[in-house]
Design a protein around this motif. Structure first.
Motif, PDB file in Angstrom:
ATOM      1  N   PRO A  35      10.777 -85.758  -7.534  1.00  0.00           N
ATOM      2  CA  PRO A  35      11.818 -86.604  -6.941  1.00  0.00           C
ATOM      3  C   PRO A  35      11.285 -87.635  -5.952  1.00  0.00           C
ATOM      4  N   SER A  36      10.198 -87.308  -5.240  1.00  0.00           N
ATOM      5  CA  SER A  36       9.609 -88.268  -4.308  1.00  0.00           C
ATOM      6  C   SER A  36       9.152 -89.523  -5.043  1.00  0.00           C
ATOM      7  N   ILE A  72      12.047 -91.685  -5.935  1.00  0.00           N
ATOM      8  CA  ILE A  72      12.445 -92.448  -4.752  1.00  0.00           C
ATOM      9  C   ILE A  72      11.483 -93.607  -4.513  1.00  0.00           C
ATOM     10  N   HIS A  73      10.192 -93.398  -4.787  1.00  0.00           N
ATOM     11  CA  HIS A  73       9.248 -94.524  -4.732  1.00  0.00           C
ATOM     12  C   HIS A  73       9.774 -95.676  -5.591  1.00  0.00           C
ATOM     13  N   PHE A 124      12.846 -96.354  -6.433  1.00  0.00           N
ATOM     14  CA  PHE A 124      13.977 -97.002  -5.747  1.00  0.00           C
ATOM     15  C   PHE A 124      13.465 -98.007  -4.710  1.00  0.00           C
ATOM     16  N   GLY A 169      12.681 -94.232 -11.650  1.00  0.00           N
ATOM     17  CA  GLY A 169      13.449 -94.574 -10.453  1.00  0.00           C
ATOM     18  C   GLY A 169      13.653 -96.075 -10.325  1.00  0.00           C
ATOM     19  N   THR A 210      22.509 -95.340  -5.675  1.00  0.00           N
ATOM     20  CA  THR A 210      21.059 -95.220  -5.541  1.00  0.00           C
ATOM     21  C   THR A 210      20.704 -94.578  -4.203  1.00  0.00           C
ATOM     22  N   ALA A 224      18.986 -90.855  -3.518  1.00  0.00           N
ATOM     23  CA  ALA A 224      17.773 -90.690  -2.714  1.00  0.00           C
ATOM     24  C   ALA A 224      18.002 -89.676  -1.596  1.00  0.00           C
ATOM     25  N   GLU A 239      16.271 -85.910  -1.235  1.00  0.00           N
ATOM     26  CA  GLU A 239      15.534 -85.541  -0.031  1.00  0.00           C
ATOM     27  C   GLU A 239      16.118 -84.282   0.617  1.00  0.00           C
ATOM     28  N   ASN A 299       9.511 -82.779   1.605  1.00  0.00           N
ATOM     29  CA  ASN A 299      10.069 -83.873   0.805  1.00  0.00           C
ATOM     30  C   ASN A 299       9.267 -85.126   1.135  1.00  0.00           C
ATOM     31  N   THR A 346       9.966 -87.729   3.061  1.00  0.00           N
ATOM     32  CA  THR A 346       9.973 -88.060   4.486  1.00  0.00           C
ATOM     33  C   THR A 346       9.015 -87.167   5.276  1.00  0.00           C
TER      34      THR A 346
END
Length: 200
Positions: free
Chosen positions: A70-71, A74-75, A77, A148, A160, A164, A168, A178, A180
């Motif tokens: 998932p990270s 998000i990259h 995004f 993403g 979106t 995200a 997280e 996560n 962050t």
């Protein structure tokens, strides 16, 4: 994010086959560089799993997907948004933006698998069993980033952002890590956070 319904979608991709081949070539070049660096093609366990969910494990970051996938979405995004801002100032189409996102993600995958960063992870985070990614995992991470990127192209901005935040929060709650926290612990390691993560 193409921010459907909120902001213009930007310039069309133009020559989609060309940019698809460029992205594929960049990913192949990244795999070749990682191989030259001594990274293993697949998990040394000898298998390739679609999913591996044990974080504190020598197989983490060795298969096609894991809790850190998932990270990378998000990259995508974030890279979509960054290149959208770039495209407002310079004539860069969607295909070139996707290729630029691949270059950035590939650069991170290469950097992440250097001895210096691997040791940093092992010293500053709970990733005591981390010895770098397999090549197949790095390639899958780049593909997740592209997923993403194009999700952000088609989804409205609010969805979106919600996705995200949701990823997280869910990943953070389940594995105490996560995107962050990963950034924080790499740049500004906090003993309190490390202690909390170690209790997962």
């Amino acid at each position: 994010m193409s921010f459907a319904g909120t902001v213009p979608r930007g310039r069309p991709a133009g020559r989609p086959l060309f940019w698809t081949l460029v992205c594929a070539g960049l990913i192949a070049a990244t795999a070749a560089i990682l191989y030259a660096m001594g990274r293993v093609p697949i998990c040394t366990c000898g298998t390739v799993k679609l999913w591996h969910g044990v974080v504190v494990s020598s197989e983490n970051s060795q298969h096609l997907s894991d809790w850190y996938t998932p990270s990378h979405v998000i990259h995508g995004f974030l890279f979509y948004f960054a290149t959208w801002l770039l495209a407002k100032r310079w004539p860069i189409g969607l295909g070139a933006r996707a290729a630029l996102a691949v270059v950035i993600e590939a650069a991170w995958e290469i950097t992440e698998n250097t001895d210096a960063v691997i040791n940093r992870y092992r010293e500053a985070t709970i990733a005591l069993d981390y010895f770098g990614d397999s090549i197949i995992n790095s390639v899958a991470d780049i593909v997740a980033m592209l997923a993403g990127f194009f999700l952000a192209r088609w989804l409205p901005v609010w969805l979106t952002v919600l996705l995200a935040l949701g990823m997280e929060l869910v990943v953070g709650a389940l594995i105490r890590d996560n995107l962050t926290l990963n950034v924080i612990m790499l740049l500004w390691p906090l003993d309190a956070v490390k202690a909390w993560q170690g209790g997962a």
